[in-house]
Design a protein around this motif. Structure first.
Motif, mmCIF file in Angstrom:
data_model
loop_
_atom_site.group_PDB
_atom_site.id
_atom_site.type_symbol
_atom_site.label_atom_id
_atom_site.label_comp_id
_atom_site.label_asym_id
_atom_site.label_seq_id
_atom_site.Cartn_x
_atom_site.Cartn_y
_atom_site.Cartn_z
ATOM 1 N N LYS A 1 -40.168 -5.787 -5.196
ATOM 2 C CA LYS A 1 -41.221 -6.461 -5.953
ATOM 3 C C LYS A 1 -42.550 -5.700 -5.951
ATOM 4 C CE LYS A 1 -41.416 -10.380 -7.185
ATOM 5 N NZ LYS A 1 -41.260 -10.925 -8.536
ATOM 6 N N ASP B 1 -42.982 -13.980 -8.183
ATOM 7 C CA ASP B 1 -44.138 -13.605 -7.359
ATOM 8 C C ASP B 1 -44.521 -14.753 -6.433
ATOM 9 O OD1 ASP B 1 -44.149 -11.275 -8.704
ATOM 10 O OD2 ASP B 1 -45.989 -11.628 -9.840
ATOM 11 N N ALA C 1 -40.360 -1.890 -8.933
ATOM 12 C CA ALA C 1 -40.918 -3.029 -9.670
ATOM 13 C C ALA C 1 -41.010 -2.745 -11.169
ATOM 14 C CB ALA C 1 -42.283 -3.391 -9.107
#
Ligand code: ZN
Length: 530
Positions: free
Chosen positions: A252, A267, A258
């Motif tokens: 992430k 998120d 990402a």
């Protein structure tokens, strides 16, 4: 550029359940499955129906989930038909969205462990995949020992993977079962497989025997694989499986991944990762690993004064990602070596507003230094530091007084057998009220703890969710002048953890101080009235 979907598969409840000392109840499994589903894991492998009563009852009823609930099991036994293998029939009947079969892809195992032929093993894979697809399940095949198998006999290892894929399996998962394969080998072998089976049908299942399970998972992704299997906190037999708690934030937060991939974890959910990791430890009654990447208590801790003042000005100077993204926090350690900026940073985190030139800041720093000189360790005991700071700034209510305690340890013997009994009596004064509590324990500290927390009158409701999760004793400076330092880690119903410290030549007294700090910290945190 459109991002590619990368899938996460969690096997905490199946492979992770093989860990020494881990014993999940059905309630544990249901709670962990919900937690994983909520986090955004695509596949939750909850167990092996038919292998033990808990897993069988897990899959006996429908457990609705957002993601794909997966049951694990073997392909049909050699020499039997699919419908004539009770193990396979039970697996097909399990209330699951997907079935993950395991089959041996190392010819050596086929000969030695299964005592069958390669052709029969390939037929077993095809028949089992076909039977599960006919039942409407999403199907995947874990190719056990794939990397060792590939090195010994690439033709057979690939034939296993290909047999499942050709029969319509959604995923073919390459397993480094013995955990000894190195990242460059994984990258090369997965690359070769992805020339034959499209990478968006290929998964990686890495074990951590060279401490490279996470690196191996990323090596496989670089080579084309699009499913990663792993566990929470890297749980798993021997040295564990690939740790999803490290893999998820890397996917992430690191641009290389990402920008290229989407995963099911939002998120928002990434913010809960530290909490998820600690909740699992909580259920296993283990102290969380302080040094765990991303989520450990020390993962964003800074000790020396120069680093601390730089970090306050510009966090990126010493942090590779921002701790808040994974639900962790920056921690500037307050210790003997630290300067005023560390203390100010901690006060800010606690939410105590003081002017940086306030003379009380210097007094607090001196007090910390004096206490550390006699054995206190505030860098490990954040809650005790917070109480000390609040007291010196005059904001801790006087909740109660312990006016007396007595701990008795006696050995009783009869007919050659002895037992040791421990009792504690505590007198607590709350306002004008005096409460007397007595308790037995499996040792003096336990008895004292139970007695202290048995009845705290009007404060009892604030501490009902409080429990001690770790207790550590260290003898300082040795000899008859030795001083004991006790660190107690506590947790509450919100999953919050804190550590308190006590120091004394007497271990009971040191423990008592740490216990008191823990209770008072909890009362302050809960906003209990004076
Ligand atoms: Zn495994």
């Amino acid at each position: 550029m459109a991002r590619e979907r990368l899938y996460l598969f969690d096997t905490t409840l199946r492979d992770g359940a093989q860990t020494n000392g881990v014993d999940f109840t059905l309630a544990d499994k249901l709670a962990i499955a919900r937690m994983l589903d909520d986090l955004g894991i695509d596949y939750v492998e909850a167990g092996y129906p038919g292998a033990n009563p808990i897993d069988t009852s897990f899959f006996a009823e429908r457990r609705p989930m957002r993601g794909c609930l997966t049951a694990f099991g073997m392909t049909r036994r050699p020499g039997r038909s699919a419908s004539n293998d009770p193990g396979l029939v039970a697996l097909l009947d399990a209330q699951a969205d997907a079935i993950c079969f395991v089959a041996k892809s190392w010819d050596y195992h086929v000969r030695v462990a299964l005592e069958t032929t390669e052709d029969e093993m390939l037929a077993s894979i095809r028949d089992s995949v076909r039977a599960a697809k006919a039942k409407g399940r999403e199907v995947m095949l874990d190719c056990e020992h794939f990397f060792d198998g590939y090195k010994a006999n690439p033709k057979y290892a690939l034939a296993c993977a290909k047999a499942a894929y050709d029969e319509g399996a959604r995923w073919v998962v390459l397993c480094d079962t013995n955990g000894g394969t190195l990242p460059h080998e994984v990258e090369q072998i997965v690359g070769a497989v992805c020339k034959i089976i499209p990478g968006d049908h290929v998964g990686i299942h890495a074990h951590n025997d060279t401490e490279q399970a996470v690196a191996n998972s990323f090596a496989a992704v670089r080579a084309g694989a699009r499913q990663i299997q792993g566990t929470l906190n890297g749980l798993g037999e021997r040295c564990g499986n690939a740790n999803l708690v490290s893999i998820i934030p890397t996917l992430k937060l690191k641009p290389e991944y990402a920008q290229k991939f989407d995963i099911g974890v939002s998120d928002d959910k990434l913010n809960s990762l530290a909490h998820v990791s600690h909740t699992l430890d909580e259920m296993l009654n283990r102290a969380p690993d302080r040094h765990a990447p991303y989520v450990g208590e020390s993962a964003f801790a800074t000790k020396t004064g120069i680093h601390a003042s730089a970090i306050l000005k510009e966090p990126a100077t010493y942090e590779h990602v921002s701790p808040e993204r994974v639900g962790n926090r920056r921690k500037v350690l307050v210790s003997d070596q630290s300067g005023r900026s560390n203390v100010l940073a901690e006060l800010e985190r606690i939410g105590l507003r003081v002017d940086k030139d306030d003379p009380r800041v210097v007094r607090l720093l001196d007090e910390v230094k004096n206490r550390e000189a006699i054995g206190y360790a505030y860098e490990a005991a954040d809650a005790s530091f917070e109480l000390l700071a609040r007291r010196m700034l005059g904001t801790v209510p006087k909740f109660f007084d312990v006016s007396y305690f007595d701990v008795k340890v006696e050995q009783r013997g009869q007919n050659g057998s002895t037992e040791v009994l421990t009792t504690a009596v505590v007198k607590v004064k709350i306002g004008d009220e005096m409460l007397i509590n007595a308790a037995e324990g499996n040792g003096p500290v336990n008895a004292l703890d139970v007695a202290l927390r048995k009845d705290l009158g009007k404060y009892q409701k604030y501490i009902s969710g409080l429990k001690l999760t770790d207790y550590r004793v260290r003898i300082l400076n040795g000899g008859t002048e030795a001083v004991t330092r006790v660190l107690i880690e506590s947790a509450d119903e919100d999953g919050e953890h804190w550590t308190t410290v006590g120091v004394s030549p007497n271990i009971i007294d040191a423990s008592f101080q740490a216990l008191m700090d823990s209770i008072i910290y909890k009362l302050v945190k809960s906003g209990a009235p004076a």
